[in-house]
Design a protein around this motif. Structure first.
Motif, PDB file in Angstrom:
ATOM      1  N   TYR A 103       0.819  -1.213   0.000  1.00  9.23           N
ATOM      2  CA  TYR A 103       0.000   0.000   0.000  1.00  9.23           C
ATOM      3  C   TYR A 103       0.860   1.273   0.000  1.00  9.23           C
ATOM      4  O   TYR A 103       1.911   1.324   0.629  1.00  9.23           O
ATOM      5  N   GLU A 121      -5.138  -9.147  -9.744  1.00  7.17           N
ATOM      6  CA  GLU A 121      -6.258  -8.778  -8.883  1.00  7.17           C
ATOM      7  C   GLU A 121      -7.532  -9.232  -9.567  1.00  7.17           C
ATOM      8  O   GLU A 121      -7.765  -8.861 -10.720  1.00  7.17           O
ATOM      9  N   PHE A 150     -17.817  -2.783  -6.615  1.00  6.33           N
ATOM     10  CA  PHE A 150     -16.966  -1.665  -6.214  1.00  6.33           C
ATOM     11  C   PHE A 150     -15.562  -2.109  -5.815  1.00  6.33           C
ATOM     12  O   PHE A 150     -14.669  -1.286  -5.667  1.00  6.33           O
ATOM     13  N   ALA A 151     -15.393  -3.409  -5.614  1.00  5.59           N
ATOM     14  CA  ALA A 151     -14.089  -4.000  -5.279  1.00  5.59           C
ATOM     15  C   ALA A 151     -13.371  -3.247  -4.164  1.00  5.59           C
ATOM     16  O   ALA A 151     -12.189  -2.947  -4.256  1.00  5.59           O
ATOM     17  N   ASN A 200       4.482  -5.188  -9.125  1.00  6.41           N
ATOM     18  CA  ASN A 200       3.147  -4.616  -8.958  1.00  6.41           C
ATOM     19  C   ASN A 200       3.094  -3.787  -7.672  1.00  6.41           C
ATOM     20  O   ASN A 200       3.950  -3.924  -6.810  1.00  6.41           O
ATOM     21  N   PHE A 242       1.261  -4.053 -12.508  1.00  2.00           N
ATOM     22  CA  PHE A 242      -0.067  -3.434 -12.394  1.00  2.00           C
ATOM     23  C   PHE A 242      -0.181  -2.677 -11.068  1.00  2.00           C
ATOM     24  O   PHE A 242       0.605  -2.895 -10.152  1.00  2.00           O
ATOM     25  N   ALA A 243      -1.195  -1.816 -10.993  1.00  2.00           N
ATOM     26  CA  ALA A 243      -1.443  -1.054  -9.767  1.00  2.00           C
ATOM     27  C   ALA A 243      -2.839  -1.378  -9.258  1.00  2.00           C
ATOM     28  O   ALA A 243      -3.792  -1.450 -10.031  1.00  2.00           O
ATOM     29  N   SER A 244      -2.947  -1.564  -7.958  1.00  2.78           N
ATOM     30  CA  SER A 244      -4.253  -1.817  -7.345  1.00  2.78           C
ATOM     31  C   SER A 244      -5.072  -0.518  -7.296  1.00  2.78           C
ATOM     32  O   SER A 244      -4.721   0.460  -7.953  1.00  2.78           O
ATOM     33  N   VAL A 245      -6.103  -0.513  -6.503  1.00  4.63           N
ATOM     34  CA  VAL A 245      -7.050   0.610  -6.502  1.00  4.63           C
ATOM     35  C   VAL A 245      -6.406   1.942  -6.085  1.00  4.63           C
ATOM     36  O   VAL A 245      -5.369   1.978  -5.431  1.00  4.63           O
ATOM     37  N   SER A 249      -6.299  -0.577 -11.308  1.00  3.48           N
ATOM     38  CA  SER A 249      -7.593  -1.050 -10.831  1.00  3.48           C
ATOM     39  C   SER A 249      -8.579   0.117 -10.671  1.00  3.48           C
ATOM     40  O   SER A 249      -8.355   1.200 -11.206  1.00  3.48           O
ATOM     41  N   LEU A 250      -9.616  -0.104  -9.912  1.00  2.67           N
ATOM     42  CA  LEU A 250     -10.673   0.901  -9.771  1.00  2.67           C
ATOM     43  C   LEU A 250     -10.165   2.199  -9.124  1.00  2.67           C
ATOM     44  O   LEU A 250      -9.167   2.197  -8.416  1.00  2.67           O
ATOM     45  N   ARG A 251     -10.904   3.269  -9.389  1.00  2.39           N
ATOM     46  CA  ARG A 251     -10.675   4.567  -8.741  1.00  2.39           C
ATOM     47  C   ARG A 251      -9.278   5.145  -8.992  1.00  2.39           C
ATOM     48  O   ARG A 251      -8.734   5.870  -8.171  1.00  2.39           O
ATOM     49  N   PHE A 300     -14.895   3.828 -12.037  1.00  2.00           N
ATOM     50  CA  PHE A 300     -14.843   5.035 -11.187  1.00  2.00           C
ATOM     51  C   PHE A 300     -13.482   5.741 -11.229  1.00  2.00           C
ATOM     52  O   PHE A 300     -13.105   6.426 -10.283  1.00  2.00           O
TER      53      PHE A 300
END
Lengths: 229, 86
Positions: free
Chosen positions: A61, B75, B39-40, A77, A96-99, A117-119, A138
């Motif tokens: 994180y 993921e 929304f994960a 990642n 890759f990158a998480s949210v 990922s999201l957001r 998003f």
């Protein structure tokens, strides 16, 4: 440039970050490799000098969060919140990158070779984000300033409640968020895309990108909308 | 599933029925399934090799696994079924 190597399997992260903040940053112009990150959180956060940091594996994180001036490369990642609140400098993720990648970043450049990922770019405040792959749903939510370049596809609700940030997408957009709209490309847009692609090292043709920006219908309260946006 | 649905069908119906944030990991006698809500928000990461499938909330928990450096790490996407059979 002096090159140093630290091993997170041997040295506690707190000591490594302290070293980056107090010893390496003071000298500037140094290069440091961090071995065995093994998904640890908060690696290389809060840097404030023009140093090169190479993280040799997957990180957790908030990697390179609050970055200022430093050039941080992750050879793997990253978990949620990479380069969140970055002020300047450059963060490059080879995987890759998480949210929430680049959340609230004020300046600098975040490059993600793989998917985000999201957001991604939520509440972006002025930084540039270039994503080699796809972005999740998003992304660019409430993004206020800055530019997001997506070389792949975008998920649902792209650019929901956008302010002044601009998004460019090369692939498909599953759906646009409230108040986000496709707009015609101008010469200035093509120049911007060319510049971002060149900084990130991606070979795409700027002509293949679409522009998404705010329709600015949410800038003022509309009592007649009856909460339907 | 008690009423006769297959694991995949039950999870698909779950997407329609369930509201809120979740990551579900479900096992039957011969299958393992992983799903995340749209929304994960709840984290999940998968490492797959020829020898094993490992699932955790973050890579930190998988980093000690044998040969994880060569694993396919990803993921899971929201509202998608990931099912492995024995």
């Amino acid at each position: 440039m002096e090159h140093l190597t630290v091993d997170l399997a041997q040295t506690p992260l707190r000591d490594v970050n302290h070293f980056l903040h107090h010893t390496v940053s003071k000298n500037g112009g140094q290069s440091i490799s961090i071995l065995n990150p093994d998904g640890a959180h908060n690696i290389a956060v809060g840097l404030d000098a023009s140093i090169d940091v190479n993280i040799m594996g997957h990180a957790g994180y908030y990697t390179a969060g609050m970055n200022k001036l430093a050039n941080v490369t992750i050879h793997g990642n990253v978990g949620p919140g990479v380069a969140e609140n970055m002020m300047s400098g450059r963060v490059h993720v080879h995987g890759f990158a998480s949210v929430s990648a680049g959340a609230s970043a004020h300046g600098g450049l975040l490059i993600i070779d793989g998917d985000a990922s999201l957001r991604c770019g939520i509440s972006l405040k002025g930084a540039d984000i270039v994503i080699g792959g796809n972005v999740g749903s998003f992304s660019a939510f409430m993004a206020q300033a800055g530019r997001i370049l997506v070389c792949g596809n975008a998920g649902d609700a792209l650019g929901d409640s956008l302010y002044e940030a601009v998004i460019y997408v090369r692939g498909t957009i599953k759906s646009l968020g409230a108040d986000a709209q496709l707009e015609p490309m101008s010469d200035a847009d093509y120049i911007t895309i060319e510049e971002l692609l060149s900084k990130a090292g991606f070979p795409h043709n700027p002509k293949n990108f679409k522009r998404v920006a705010s329709a600015k219908q949410l800038y003022h309260w509309n009592a007649d909308a009856n909460q339907e946006y | 599933m008690r009423e006769g649905d297959e694991l995949e069908t039950a999870l698909q119906k779950g997407f329609e029925e369930l509201d809120g944030f979740y990551t579900l990991l479900m096992g039957t006698s011969d299958k393992l399934a992983l799903v995340r809500d749209a929304f994960a928000c709840k984290p999940a990461v998968v490492a797959e090799t020829e020898e094993y499938v490992a699932i955790a909330s973050e890579f930190r928990s998988l980093s000690h696994l044998p040969d994880v450096k060569n694993a396919h790490i990803y993921e899971p996407a929201p509202e998608e079924l990931y099912v492995w059979s024995i």
